[in-house]
Scaffold this motif. Structure first.
Motif, short mmCIF file in Angstrom:
data_model
loop_
_atom_site.label_atom_id
_atom_site.label_comp_id
_atom_site.label_asym_id
_atom_site.label_seq_id
_atom_site.Cartn_x
_atom_site.Cartn_y
_atom_site.Cartn_z
N ASP A 1 10.48 0.84 -1.91
CA ASP A 1 11.40 1.11 -3.01
C ASP A 1 11.92 -0.19 -3.64
O ASP A 1 12.24 -0.22 -4.82
N SER A 2 11.97 -1.28 -2.87
CA SER A 2 12.33 -2.57 -3.43
C SER A 2 11.22 -3.08 -4.36
O SER A 2 11.49 -3.70 -5.38
N VAL A 3 9.99 -2.81 -3.98
CA VAL A 3 8.86 -3.21 -4.83
C VAL A 3 8.88 -2.41 -6.13
O VAL A 3 8.59 -2.95 -7.21
N ILE A 4 9.25 -1.14 -6.05
CA ILE A 4 9.39 -0.33 -7.27
C ILE A 4 10.49 -0.90 -8.15
O ILE A 4 10.33 -0.98 -9.37
N LYS A 5 11.59 -1.34 -7.56
CA LYS A 5 12.66 -1.97 -8.34
C LYS A 5 12.15 -3.25 -9.01
O LYS A 5 12.46 -3.52 -10.17
N GLY A 6 11.33 -4.03 -8.29
CA GLY A 6 10.72 -5.21 -8.88
C GLY A 6 9.83 -4.86 -10.06
O GLY A 6 9.82 -5.55 -11.08
N LEU A 7 9.07 -3.77 -9.94
CA LEU A 7 8.23 -3.29 -11.04
C LEU A 7 9.10 -2.89 -12.23
O LEU A 7 8.75 -3.18 -13.38
N MET A 8 10.22 -2.27 -11.97
CA MET A 8 11.13 -1.88 -13.06
C MET A 8 11.70 -3.10 -13.77
O MET A 8 11.89 -3.08 -14.99
N VAL A 9 11.95 -4.18 -13.02
CA VAL A 9 12.42 -5.42 -13.65
C VAL A 9 11.32 -6.01 -14.54
O VAL A 9 11.60 -6.46 -15.66
N ILE A 10 10.08 -5.98 -14.07
CA ILE A 10 8.95 -6.43 -14.89
C ILE A 10 8.86 -5.59 -16.17
O ILE A 10 8.65 -6.12 -17.26
N GLN A 11 9.06 -4.28 -16.05
CA GLN A 11 9.03 -3.42 -17.22
C GLN A 11 10.15 -3.77 -18.20
O GLN A 11 9.95 -3.72 -19.41
N MET B 1 0.83 -1.21 0.00
CA MET B 1 0.00 0.00 0.00
C MET B 1 0.87 1.26 0.00
O MET B 1 0.54 2.23 -0.68
N ALA B 2 1.96 1.22 0.74
CA ALA B 2 2.88 2.36 0.75
C ALA B 2 3.52 2.55 -0.63
O ALA B 2 3.73 3.68 -1.07
N PHE B 3 3.80 1.46 -1.32
CA PHE B 3 4.36 1.49 -2.67
C PHE B 3 3.42 2.24 -3.62
O PHE B 3 3.86 2.98 -4.50
N ALA B 4 2.12 2.11 -3.40
CA ALA B 4 1.14 2.77 -4.26
C ALA B 4 0.78 4.16 -3.77
O ALA B 4 0.06 4.88 -4.45
N GLY B 5 1.29 4.55 -2.62
CA GLY B 5 0.95 5.85 -2.05
C GLY B 5 1.75 7.00 -2.64
O GLY B 5 2.65 6.80 -3.48
N LEU C 1 2.70 -21.32 -9.19
CA LEU C 1 2.62 -20.19 -10.11
C LEU C 1 3.99 -19.96 -10.76
O LEU C 1 5.01 -20.10 -10.09
N PRO C 2 4.03 -19.56 -12.02
CA PRO C 2 5.31 -19.15 -12.61
C PRO C 2 5.64 -17.73 -12.15
O PRO C 2 4.93 -16.78 -12.49
N VAL C 3 6.68 -17.58 -11.35
CA VAL C 3 7.04 -16.29 -10.78
C VAL C 3 8.08 -15.61 -11.67
O VAL C 3 9.07 -16.21 -12.06
N ASP C 4 7.85 -14.32 -11.97
CA ASP C 4 8.78 -13.56 -12.80
C ASP C 4 9.79 -12.80 -11.96
O ASP C 4 10.95 -12.69 -12.35
N VAL C 5 9.38 -12.25 -10.83
CA VAL C 5 10.27 -11.44 -10.00
C VAL C 5 10.04 -11.76 -8.53
O VAL C 5 8.89 -11.85 -8.09
N TYR C 6 11.14 -11.94 -7.80
CA TYR C 6 11.09 -12.11 -6.35
C TYR C 6 11.61 -10.82 -5.72
O TYR C 6 12.68 -10.35 -6.08
N VAL C 7 10.85 -10.27 -4.79
CA VAL C 7 11.28 -9.09 -4.05
C VAL C 7 11.57 -9.55 -2.63
O VAL C 7 10.67 -9.98 -1.91
#
Length: 182
Positions: A137-147, A43-47, A123-129
């Protein structure tokens, strides 16, 4: 179009793949699945403090049919695994999975018969945080890896029949108390 007009107005050259991937990576819509304490960090990641809107992912979709990124945050039990898999199956392709936190990735401190020791078992996992809980900020880095994964995909190969490539995963959900082969 004359040379003077091109020099004054400019032009862009690109491929269809690059354009489609740019649009897809700039509008990743997450499906949040906050099961335990990692959900607070999600939730903080989306804030507003971490401002995930600059990545085009501020729109959390609570309908799996409108999402393309499943963020699993928290401890998954065997009873809950069937629900998580059902949500994943309802998402349209292409879809991606982020395992957020130690409990989601490996069972964390819960070495019990009821807790799945990593969602990669069903589940097939693409990114582990990593983290307990991981920082936003680690979750944002995970999102950047997905991108980055989305950016490198080859959507339109020459001669591709759209809709002919169906992903089939032979991943079964273990029953309660059943041993999982590593």
């Amino acid at each position: 179009m004359g040379l003077e007009q091109v020099e004054s107005e400019g032009f862009i050259t690109t491929s269809v793949d690059a354009l489609v991937n740019w649009a897809r990576k700039s509008a990743v819509w997450p499906m949040p699945l906050g099961i335990s304490c990692c959900a607070i960090e999600m939730m903080a990641f989306a804030g507003p403090r971490y401002d995930v809107a600059r990545f085009g992912s501020e729109v959390f979709r609570f309908s799996p049919r409108q999402s393309d990124l499943l963020i699993v945050a928290g401890t998954v039990t065997y009873k809950m695994a069937k629900v998580v898999r059902k949500i994943y199956d309802q998402m349209p392709d292409p879809k991606y999975v982020m395992a957020m936190g130690a409990c989601t990735s490996s069972g964390g401190i819960y070495r019990t018969y009821a807790v799945v020791q990593g969602i990669n078992q069903f589940l097939p996992v693409d990114v582990y945080v990593a983290g307990c809980p991981p920082r936003p900020d680690s979750v944002i880095k995970g999102l950047m890896v997905i991108q980055d994964i989305i950016k490198g995909e080859n959507n339109f190969k020459r001669g591709t029949i759209v809709g002919s490539e169906e992903k089939m995963y032979d991943i079964s959900i273990p029953e309660h108390g059943e041993m999982v082969k590593a």
